[in-house]
Write a protein that holds these residues in place. Structure first.
Motif, mmCIF file in Angstrom:
data_model
loop_
_atom_site.group_PDB
_atom_site.id
_atom_site.type_symbol
_atom_site.label_atom_id
_atom_site.label_comp_id
_atom_site.label_asym_id
_atom_site.label_seq_id
_atom_site.Cartn_x
_atom_site.Cartn_y
_atom_site.Cartn_z
ATOM 1 N N HIS A 10 0.776 -1.244 0.000
ATOM 2 C CA HIS A 10 0.000 0.000 0.000
ATOM 3 C C HIS A 10 0.808 1.295 0.000
ATOM 4 N N LEU A 11 2.075 1.246 0.394
ATOM 5 C CA LEU A 11 2.820 2.514 0.439
ATOM 6 C C LEU A 11 3.286 2.918 -0.959
ATOM 7 N N PRO A 12 3.282 4.229 -1.248
ATOM 8 C CA PRO A 12 3.780 4.687 -2.557
ATOM 9 C C PRO A 12 5.258 4.293 -2.740
ATOM 10 N N VAL A 13 5.634 3.980 -3.974
ATOM 11 C CA VAL A 13 6.990 3.504 -4.258
ATOM 12 C C VAL A 13 8.049 4.513 -3.810
#
Ligand code: SF4
Ligand code: SF4
Length: 254
Positions: A196-199
């Motif tokens: 779920h975390l942005p790259v």
């Protein structure tokens, strides 16, 4: 002092007649339960002042025992033995040995602060729980609690770098508390983060974990912070009549 706190009645002081008939009336079991008298002699008249001298304990004298803290407490809902109102009562009446009996429960406070918002007297019960856990450790009744160890790891990192890098903090906390890094919940949480975390944020976190970034020109501020902490710890030791060289030992993890 008479015992008027129900929690102070120990199971071993209750006597029940399993087979008792008086004047033809069966009063066995529950109807014939007696409390054996007990005398408490080991009061510590300084305990309230000692806990009040530690951060968070300052307003303990305001408590009027309404019980709102315990009623709202997250931990009490799952463990009825976790009872901030009761411990404040013990501290205010100087019953050290009774307090020490619960030494393995008190540290479980999760600092949710529900009690703090419920308290009508601004006692700050969450702070009192922290101060009490700290007092138990400083007096040698318990080892350092995981929460104290986490606070230390966090503070050390801020003093050294002026920043917090979560991965490093968690790794050091696990190491110091003897926990393995690859626990089921850590693996599950990491999987969720990866999903779920942005790259960009993940890359930033990974890089921070490797290079331990510092705030530029932090050195003087870090030293000033360390000086302040040493000063406060020395004050706390003095308030508890402990040797001041225990401060260094405490910092080193003793
Ligand atoms: S801060 Fe601690 S004592 Fe207060 S409600 Fe939360 S768990 Fe209970
Ligand atoms: S809510 Fe406040 S006044 Fe009431 S028992 Fe808890 S600490 Fe004491």
């Amino acid at each position: 002092m008479p015992i008027h706190e129900k929690s102070l009645i120990r199971p071993e002081n209750l006597t029940t007649q399993e087979d008792l008939v008086i004047d033809g009336i069966d009063v066995s079991g529950h109807w014939s339960t007696f409390i054996e008298s007990r005398v408490i002699t080991d009061y510590n008249e300084d305990i309230q002042d000692e806990i009040a001298s530690l951060p968070g304990g300052e307003f303990i004298h305001r408590c009027w025992q309404c019980g709102s803290c315990t009623n709202s407490c997250t931990i009490n809902a799952v463990n009825p033995e976790f009872n901030p109102r009761y411990w404040i009562y013990l501290i205010r009446t100087g019953m050290e040995s009774e307090l020490v009996r619960d030494k393995d429960i008190i540290w479980q406070c999760v600092s949710c602060n529900k009690c703090t918002y419920a308290c009508p007297r601004d006692v700050f019960p969450e702070g009192v729980m922290k101060a009490t856990a700290h007092w138990l450790h400083m007096k040698g009744h318990t080892p350092k609690s995981p929460s104290t160890i986490f606070d230390e790891v966090f503070t050390e990192q801020v003093i050294a770098t002026g920043k917090i890098e979560e991965g490093r903090t968690i790794r050091r906390f696990f190491k110091r508390t003897g926990q393995g890094l690859f626990q089921d919940w850590v693996i599950a949480m990491t999987r969720q983060l990866l999903k779920h975390l942005p790259v960009g944020l993940m890359a930033h976190m990974g890089l921070s974990a490797l290079i331990a970034p510092r705030t530029s020109g932090w050195s003087r501020a870090g030293k000033a912070l360390q000086g302040y902490i040493d000063e406060q710890q020395a004050k706390n030791h003095q308030a508890l009549n402990l040797a001041t060289d225990a401060v260094a030992t405490e910092r080193e993890g003793g």
